[in-house]
Motif scaffolding. Sequence first.
Motif, PDB file in Angstrom:
ATOM      1  N   GLU A  15       4.365   2.581  -9.379  1.00 22.68           N
ATOM      2  CA  GLU A  15       4.725   2.133  -8.025  1.00 22.68           C
ATOM      3  C   GLU A  15       6.075   1.440  -8.058  1.00 22.68           C
ATOM      4  N   ASN A  20      -6.871  -1.371  -8.887  1.00 23.57           N
ATOM      5  CA  ASN A  20      -5.464  -1.564  -8.541  1.00 23.57           C
ATOM      6  C   ASN A  20      -4.999  -2.953  -8.944  1.00 23.57           C
ATOM      7  N   GLU A  21      -3.941  -3.014  -9.706  1.00 22.06           N
ATOM      8  CA  GLU A  21      -3.283  -4.288 -10.022  1.00 22.06           C
ATOM      9  C   GLU A  21      -4.290  -5.397 -10.328  1.00 22.06           C
ATOM     10  N   HIS A  37       6.444  -1.279   5.422  1.00 19.64           N
ATOM     11  CA  HIS A  37       6.861  -1.038   4.030  1.00 19.64           C
ATOM     12  C   HIS A  37       7.499   0.344   3.975  1.00 19.64           C
ATOM     13  N   GLU A  72       0.610  -2.524   5.984  1.00 19.03           N
ATOM     14  CA  GLU A  72       1.895  -2.231   5.335  1.00 19.03           C
ATOM     15  C   GLU A  72       2.745  -1.281   6.181  1.00 19.03           C
ATOM     16  N   TRP A 118       6.610  -7.458   1.957  1.00 21.82           N
ATOM     17  CA  TRP A 118       5.927  -8.700   1.590  1.00 21.82           C
ATOM     18  C   TRP A 118       6.871  -9.822   1.195  1.00 21.82           C
TER      19      TRP A 118
HETATM   20  C1  GLA Z   1       1.302  -3.149  -4.649  1.00 20.21           C
HETATM   21  C2  GLA Z   1       0.041  -2.389  -4.308  1.00 20.21           C
HETATM   22  C3  GLA Z   1       0.258  -1.344  -3.269  1.00 20.21           C
HETATM   23  C4  GLA Z   1       1.169  -1.834  -2.175  1.00 20.21           C
HETATM   24  C5  GLA Z   1       2.460  -2.292  -2.768  1.00 20.21           C
HETATM   25  C6  GLA Z   1       3.466  -2.748  -1.725  1.00 20.21           C
HETATM   26  O1  GLA Z   1       1.996  -2.578  -5.668  1.00 20.21           O
HETATM   27  O2  GLA Z   1      -0.545  -1.812  -5.436  1.00 20.21           O
HETATM   28  O3  GLA Z   1      -0.999  -0.983  -2.746  1.00 20.21           O
HETATM   29  O4  GLA Z   1       0.558  -2.885  -1.493  1.00 20.21           O
HETATM   30  O5  GLA Z   1       2.198  -3.376  -3.618  1.00 20.21           O
HETATM   31  O6  GLA Z   1       4.688  -3.116  -2.294  1.00 20.21           O
END
Ligand code: GLA
Length: 674
Positions: free
Chosen positions: A314, A162-163, A365, A362, A322
Amino acid sequence: MPTPSSPANPFPANVVTGRHELLYGGDYNPEQWPREVWREDVALMREAGVNLVTVGVFSWASIEPEPGRFTWDWLDEVLDLLHAAGIGVDLATPSASAPPWLARFHPETSSVDAAGVRMSVGSRNHFCPSAPAYRDAVVTVARALAERYADHPAVELWHVGNEFGQTCFCDLCADAFRDWLRARHGALDRLDEAWGTTFWSQRYADWSEVVPPRAAPYVHNPAQLLDFRRFTSDRMLDLYRLQAVELRRAGDVPVTTNFMGFFPGVDQHSWAADLDVVSDDHYADPEHPTPARTALTHDLLRGVGKGRPWLLLEQAAGAVSWRPHNVPKSPVQMLQDSLRAVAHGADGVCYFQWRASAAGSEQFHSAMLPHAGPDTRLHRAVRHQGALLGRLGPVAGTRVAARAALVFDWPSLWASELPARPSERLRATDQLEAYHRPFWEDGIPVDVVPPGADLDAYDLVVVPALQLVSDDDAANLARVPARGGVLLVGPFAAVQDPTGRVRTGPFPGPWTEVLGVAGEDWRPLPEGGVRVRSEAWGEFIADTWSERVVARDTDVLAAYAGAGLDGEPAILRRSVGDGEAWYVSTVPPSDVLGRVVRDCARAAGLAAPVPGLPAGVEAAVRGDVVFLLNADDVARDVTVPGAVEDLLGAAVVDGRVGLEPGGVAAVRVSPAGR
Ligand code: GLA
Ligand code: ZN
């Protein structure tokens, strides 16, 4: 794998599933809910038109609750349920967040920051990419997932980690950094030479002295910082590959990972060949909307995939949690953000996350299904969007055809962010956005490409902020005017070579000849800027930056009047055969820069697809569809040359489309009519 479109079906297939539809969905984290909720989720997903969900990104502790013991029952059931409902799965390897047991047995698997503090469990992303125990555990869980699910009919895409973009400064990473440096530079004295370590007595006597840029009393060596950026990107790519190889071994499901736009953590261009599908996460700020910057980011991601359709994997349906103060998106913003991505080449638009979390980090969110449930304005907007996307199947798999390119690469971005530079106010991404904006305003397609790209398809190539460039890439760009194209170069260009060393002599070193410019010094401007006079564009105040450049065999289109540069060239244009080479040595106000860019576009033979587009209406062309987004709260009529029909259902009369306040349209045009 995607199937090519057959002659019987005129529409190309989407880049993931090979079906003639766009993808719609979100991250789905069912492990946080009891089983009954899964059934409700799947039923609601169907009603909303969801056809792809990302599962498992943060599921490691639920899949492998203790080392080597796997619990698949819940995931089996989730995938079966989704498949029975016709919903595809983007199944993730869980490497972004290892369970606490890994740190208990192997404390060295947790990353260390620049100050030497080891990260704790209890959050996420605390991994060290070099720790053998972490790497082994990552391979084990990826292999187990691949073996179990590669043939599951729900699985349409693999999602690695992820990211990516985390840094670690631990001793294991220091060893890996040294290995990487040896491979790049060879002997230690070559490294010293490349980094210029003679200055400030930084010369290394032994490889063991070379470390990542850990906390230090004053600014680091800039070349060390640059190489650490490159190393980190490569280290992350290596971690991605460790997993991708396991997934590919098990079958031919395509593989992706989610990037983050202009995020500096990884050099996406160097990753592109390893991804079957390019994906991005984009969290537009609803309080301070910047649709132009969002469009630029989408053009970047399309460019990373060399023009292939990509996925917006996403975004937020409402507010994130955040930012310090989290203003939600309106339903209009939500829909327009998604359609903008599609217009700029996305084959899918997804969200974080499907159902809002009641607990965990989260819990505040937004999600496609809010805490308050399905009978809510937000969820109705989610369904409405699903219905509209359902009508856009003909767009899936089609491409954006651009004749203009904007040049960007990560090494230049990194260089532009190094400490101890002439000005922090000359920001690469701001410059990119400034030069991209006129294209966005006019709806003219533009690709964002690296400087080494094949540029033959482009009549106009714009280089807003390429501070660092190799000789080969510089030559690639210099060929544009020679073959009849238009090259537009912004300030502080080609200042450094790839090691970060300043190119000595008149600037911009490799382009002095093609641009007809010999630069002498960079001159950041005091507050208030400088007056500039131009026959073409009148008198204006330029901001932030100026340069002393001498014109050689070139037209001066604008000249400074002040700041110690009276009468000296500010903006220049040189004819090169049938082509043109432009140089802008300052930061003009946006209206003037808009005219400069439009003059270049005209010289390159580019025209706006929707002449007379009203202010407040955004246009973007993909294939034979012109997308229109009305951000205004007044209705607008827009005439689209060659308009045949609005795929979203509005009436088209004599090429005219009526847009409600906040309204959208996807107008199919006939090539003959344009
Ligand atoms: C990122 C992460 C997600 C989530 C989002 C919240 O994109 O990949 O898991 O935390 O931020 O905005
Ligand atoms: Zn480490």
